[in-house]
Design an enzyme around this catalytic site. Structure first.
Site, PDB file in Angstrom:
ATOM      1  N   LYS A 294      -0.452  -5.344   0.829  1.00 32.90           N
ATOM      2  CA  LYS A 294      -1.640  -5.457   1.259  1.00 32.90           C
ATOM      3  C   LYS A 294      -2.063  -4.278   0.581  1.00 32.90           C
ATOM      4  O   LYS A 294      -2.466  -3.360   1.350  1.00 32.90           O
ATOM      5  CB  LYS A 294      -1.852  -4.962   2.465  1.00 32.90           C
ATOM      6  CG  LYS A 294      -3.262  -5.319   2.509  1.00 32.90           C
ATOM      7  CD  LYS A 294      -2.750  -5.315   4.406  1.00 32.90           C
ATOM      8  CE  LYS A 294      -4.784  -5.627   5.025  1.00 32.90           C
ATOM      9  NZ  LYS A 294      -6.086  -5.052   4.260  1.00 32.90           N
TER      10      LYS A 294
ATOM     11  N   SER B 141      -0.127  -1.114   2.836  1.00 36.25           N
ATOM     12  CA  SER B 141      -1.802  -0.142   2.744  1.00 36.25           C
ATOM     13  C   SER B 141      -1.362   1.101   2.194  1.00 36.25           C
ATOM     14  O   SER B 141      -1.081   1.254   1.555  1.00 36.25           O
ATOM     15  CB  SER B 141      -2.199  -0.038   3.957  1.00 36.25           C
ATOM     16  OG  SER B 141      -3.753   0.016   3.717  1.00 36.25           O
TER      17      SER B 141
ATOM     18  N   ASP C  35       3.592   6.817 -10.153  1.00 30.78           N
ATOM     19  CA  ASP C  35       2.947   6.869 -11.131  1.00 30.78           C
ATOM     20  C   ASP C  35       2.849   8.227 -11.952  1.00 30.78           C
ATOM     21  O   ASP C  35       2.312   8.187 -12.819  1.00 30.78           O
ATOM     22  CB  ASP C  35       1.438   6.495 -10.591  1.00 30.78           C
ATOM     23  CG  ASP C  35       1.762   4.735 -10.013  1.00 30.78           C
ATOM     24  OD1 ASP C  35       2.130   4.415 -10.870  1.00 30.78           O
ATOM     25  OD2 ASP C  35       0.231   4.531  -9.831  1.00 30.78           O
TER      26      ASP C  35
END
Length: 707
Positions: free
Chosen positions: A499, A474, A485
Site C-alpha cells: 500500500k 504503508s 535503499d
C-alpha cells in the site's frame, strides 16, 4: 477499540448475493427503491471531487461508463448466480449512458439494476420456500458430481433452468458441509431456516441509501480500491474509528463474496492479545456473551456484522470462523474475545535480547525491537508535554537500553505493522542514518515532495536487520525500503503488503468521500505501491499473497518509478547476500520447525488451488482422512527431528500449526505457579542468526559510498 472497515474488490456493502439463502416466506412484496434529492446532489459532488483531486485522472466517458456497469454487476452478483443472461442483455442499452446520467445527477439506471437484482433473489427464495425439508431429505450424496467454487468468470445463467441447477449444487454443497460437521438433517434444516430468516430481514429492510452506497462505491472503485463513498452512517463510524474511541475487538474487516474476512488485527487490541483470530480468517457467526446463541452472519452487510461485534468494554463476544489455514470450509473454530480499548502504551515498541549461537559456537547478543504500529500521542504533543509518547522516542530509549545490555546488533520487527504516522516512519529512519531523504511523495498535480532527516545528528551505526511480512504496510514499507535503499540494514521476511498511497476524507453534501490523493516512492525512485518491499532474504509466507495484499485488489494502482533521490550507501551489503542466503538455507534445512512450516504451507496451497469440490460424501470423507494422515506424517517428522515421541493419532491440541510456530507461544510451566518461559518464534530466531552472520559486513572499512 478501533474497528475499521476495509473495502476490497467487492463493495463495502455486503453484497446481498446470498450464496446460501435457502428460504423466503411467500408474499414478500418489495417496493422499488428510488434515489433521493440528496443522493443526486451527492453523486455530482463526488464526481467533481474525483475529477479535480484524485491521483488517477480518469475520464468520465463511455469507456468508464462501460467499466462502471461491469463493476456494479460484479459487486451485486459476484458469483453470477441470480441475474440471468436476459437481465444482462437488457442492461446493455445503458453501457455507454451511465457517464452522461451521472454528470446530470441521475441515478435511475443504478437503482433499476439494483431493484431487478433484489427481485431475482426474492423470486429465487420464494420458489425454495415450501420444500426445503423435502429437498434436503431427497439429496443423494452417492452421486458423483462436483460443485464449482468460483463462478465469477463464468457466463451468466442463460435461463431459469440453468440458474436452478447452479442453486441446487450450491445448496447441496452447504448441506454436505454441515453433514460432515456432524449435523443431522433436522438440525441442518433448522439452521438454514434460521439463516434465511435473518437474511430476509435484511433484504426487506434495505433502503435507498443502501442501493446508492453500492452504486457510488462501484464508481469510486474505478479510480482505486482505497477510494470509498461513506454514507452518513459509515461516516460516523469512520470518525469513531479514527479517534480510537470505539470499543470492540480491534480488527479490520472487509467483505469477500458472502463472508466477512479479517484483513488485519490492531496491535495490542483484544483480538491480537487473545491470539487465536488471524488475518484471512472468515467470520461466519457472532454470539453475545459466553452463552448467547450464535448468530449466522453469512451474507450479512459488513456494517451490520460490525454492529454485532461491537460492544462495551469488559463484555464478551464469541466468533465462529473458518480459519485462514483451513483445508475446507467445513472446518470451524469458536473464538471467545473480551471487548476492550487499546491503550497507547500497549501499542508501544518493546525490546528484548536474543542469545544467538554463531558458527563457532560463541553466544552473541542480538537486540530485538518490536514495533506494532507507528504511533504518536498527538494530544500530548500539541499540548507541549515534554514526555509525549512516540515511536521514535520510545525506540531511541529502547535502543540505548539494549546496547547497554551488550547487544551487538539490532533487529527491527515490523511484522503485522500496518503503518501509522508518516512523520514517525521518517523519524525512525533518522535513528539509523546520519541525514538524508527517507521517502518521496508524488501528489496528484505531479509535484514531488521529499521527506527525511534534514540535519546531521548522532545515529546507531551497528549491524541492523528489518523483519517484515505480508501484513507490513504503508509506514512500515517506507522504513524498510529506506533502510534497504541506503544499504543500512538487511531486510528479511516476506514481500510486504504494497500500500503506497495516501488518502484524505472530504465532506460531501450527503456523506463523505475517502479519496487517494498522493503516492509514496522510495528514495531509489521505486514505488511501494502494489509491489511492496521485496526482502533481501526471504522466509516462507504464512499469508497467502493471493488472498491478502494490495495486488489482489481490483483497480489497484500500478507499481512505477520516478527519479531517484540523491543518497548515500552506508555499507556494501548486497555483495554478501549470496553467502548469507546459503548459510540461511543450510541452517533452516536442519530446523524441524522450518521444515514443518514449509510442508504445512505446501499442503495448504494444494487445496487452495482446487476449482471444484466433490458432492460425493464418500470422496469428501476420503479427502478429509488423507488430509489428517498428511498432517500426522508431517507432525511426526517434526517431532522425531526434535527428539520428541511421535503421535499415533493427531489431536487438535497436539498440533502446532504455522500460526503457532509464528506467534511466539508461551510454553506452559511444569508446575502451577511457575512463570511461563517465552520462546522466540523460529522466524525471529532465524533473523537473529542471519544478522549474526552479517556482522562482519557492518564495518567502517566496508562502507559502500558517500554522497
Amino acid at each position: 477499540m478501533l474497528f475499521t472497515q476495509h473495502r476490497s474488490s467487492r463493495t463495502l456493502f455486503a453484497s446481498v448475493s446470498l450464496l446460501f439463502l435457502f428460504l423466503l416466506s411467500p408474499a414478500h412484496a418489495l417496493t422499488d427503491l428510488e434515489p433521493s434529492k440528496e443522493h443526486r446532489k451527492a453523486i455530482r459532488d463526488m464526481l467533481n471531487q474525483l475529477n479535480s483531486s484524485h491521483y488517477v485522472k480518469l475520464a468520465v466517458d463511455d469507456a468508464s461508463s462501460s467499466r462502471l456497469l461491469d463493476a456494479y454487476l460484479s459487486d451485486l452478483d459476484p458469483n453470477r448466480q441470480f441475474l440471468l443472461a436476459e437481465d444482462i442483455a437488457s442492461f446493455q442499452q445503458y453501457r455507454d449512458r451511465l457517464d452522461d446520467e451521472l454528470k446530470k445527477g441521475r441515478l435511475d439506471t443504478g437503482f433499476l439494476i439494483f431493484n431487478r437484482y433484489r427481485q431475482r433473489i426474492v423470486s429465487r427464495l420464494e420458489r425454495s420456500l415450501d420444500d426445503l425439508e423435502k429437498t434436503v431429505a431427497a439429496m443423494d450424496f452417492s452421486v458423483d458430481e462436483s460443485f464449482l467454487l468460483d463462478r465469477s468468470e463464468q457466463p451468466w445463467p442463460k435461463n431459469q433452468t440453468e440458474a436452478d441447477e447452479i442453486w441446487r449444487k450450491q445448496l447441496k454443497n452447504r448441506v454436505l458441509g454441515l453433514k460432515l460437521a456432524g449435523k443431522e438433517d433436522k438440525a441442518i434444516v433448522e439452521l438454514l431456516e434460521k439463516r434465511f430468516r435473518n437474511q430476509v430481514k435484511h433484504l426487506t429492510q434495505l433502503e435507498a441509501e443502501d442501493a446508492f452506497q453500492i452504486y457510488a462505491n462501484a464508481l469510486a472503485s474505478l479510480y482505486d480500491p482505497h477510494t470509498d463513498y461513506f454514507s452518513p452512517r459509515l461516516s460516523e463510524n469512520f470518525q469513531i474509528n479514527m479517534s480510537l474511541k470505539l470499543e470492540g475487538i480491534g480488527a479490520v474487516l472487509q467483505m469477500e463474496d458472502d463472508y466477512t474476512k479479517i484483513v488485519r488485527l490492531v496491535p495490542a487490541g483484544p483480538a491480537d492479545k487473545q491470539g487465536e483470530l488471524q488475518p484471512a480468517d472468515r467470520i461466519v457467526g457472532v454470539a453475545q456473551g459466553k452463552k448467547g446463541d450464535m448468530q449466522d452472519v453469512i451474507g450479512w452487510r459488513l456494517d451490520d456484522v460490525v454492529d454485532l461485534i461491537r460492544g462495551p468494554k469488559g463484555s464478551v463476544v464469541r466468533l465462529e470462523v473458518i480459519p485462514a489455514l483451513a483445508h475446507s470450509d467445513e472446518e470451524r473454530k469458536e473464538i471467545v474475545i473480551e471487548r476492550n480499548e487499546v491503550k497507547l502504551e500497549e501499542q508501544s515498541a518493546k525490546g528484548e535480547i536474543l542469545d544467538i549461537e554463531d558458527a563457532s559456537g560463541k553466544v552473541r547478543k542480538i537486540g530485538v525491537i518490536d514495533i506494532p504500529t507507528f504511533y504518536l500521542d498527538f494530544d500530548a504533543f500539541r499540548m507541549g508535554d515534554p514526555d509525549f509518547r512516540s515511536t521514535t522516542r520510545d525506540v531511541h530509549r529502547i535502543l540505548g537500553e539494549l546496547l547497554a545490555e551488550g547487544a551487538e546488533g539490532i533487529v527491527i520487527d515490523l511484522r503485522d505493522n500496518g503503518g501509522g504516522s508518516l512523520a514517525e516512519a521518517n523519524g525512525l529512519v533518522g535513528l539509523f542514518i546520519e541525514s538524508g531523504p527517507t521517502v518521496q511523495i508524488r501528489q496528484s498535480n505531479s509535484r514531488v515532495i521529499r521527506e527525511g532527516k534534514r540535519r546531521s545528528s548522532p545515529y546507531y551505526t551497528g549491524p541492523l536487520a528489518v523483519l517484515i511480512n505480508r501484513m507490513s504496510a504503508s509506514a512500515s514499507e517506507i522504513f524498510a525500503g529506506a533502510i534497504q535503499d541506503y544499504q543500512r540494514g538487511i531486510v528479511i521476511g516476506t514481500q510486504s503488503f504494497g500500500k503506497g498511497t495516501v488518502q484524505s476524507v472530504n465532506p460531501l453534501s450527503h456523506g463523505q468521500l475517502k479519496m487517494t490523493e498522493s503516492k509514496f516512492y522510495r528514495i531509489s525512485g521505486d514505488s511501494t505501491q502494489n509491489r511492496g518491499v521485496i526482502p533481501d532474504i526471504s522466509f516462507p509466507p504464512l499469508y497467502d499473497s493471493e488472498q491478502i495484499g494490495e495486488s489482489i485488489l481490483d483497480n489497484a494502482m500500478a507499481w512505477d518509478r520516478i527519479a531517484r533521490a540523491r543518497h548515500s550507501y552506508y555499507y556494501d551489503l548486497r555483495s554478501g547476500l549470496d553467502k548469507l542466503e546459503k548459510r540461511h538455507e543450510e541452517r533452516v534445512a536442519k530446523d524441524p520447525d522450518f521444515r514443518f512450516l514449509k510442508e504445512q504451507l505446501a499442503a495448504i496451497e494444494k487445496y487452495r488451488d482446487r476449482k471444484y469440490l466433490s458432492l460425493n460424501i464418500a470422496k469428501r470423507k476420503k479427502e478429509r482422512e488423507e488430509q489428517k494422515a498428511l498432517q500426522l506424517a508431517m507432525e511426526n517428522r517434526r517431532r522425531v527431528a526434535k527428539g520428541e515421541k511421535p503421535l499415533d493419532v493427531l489431536k487438535d491440541d497436539e498440533l502446532d500449526t504455522p500460526d503457532d510456530l509464528l506467534m511466539s507461544p508461551d510454553t506452559e510451566a511444569e508446575n502451577e505457579g511457575e512463570e511461563k518461559d517465552k520462546r522466540p518464534d523460529p522466524l525471529l530466531n532465524e533473523a537473529g542468526h542471519i544478522l549474526v552472520d552479517a556482522i562482519p559486513a557492518f564495518q567502517q572499512e566496508r562502507l559502500a559510498g558517500r554522497p
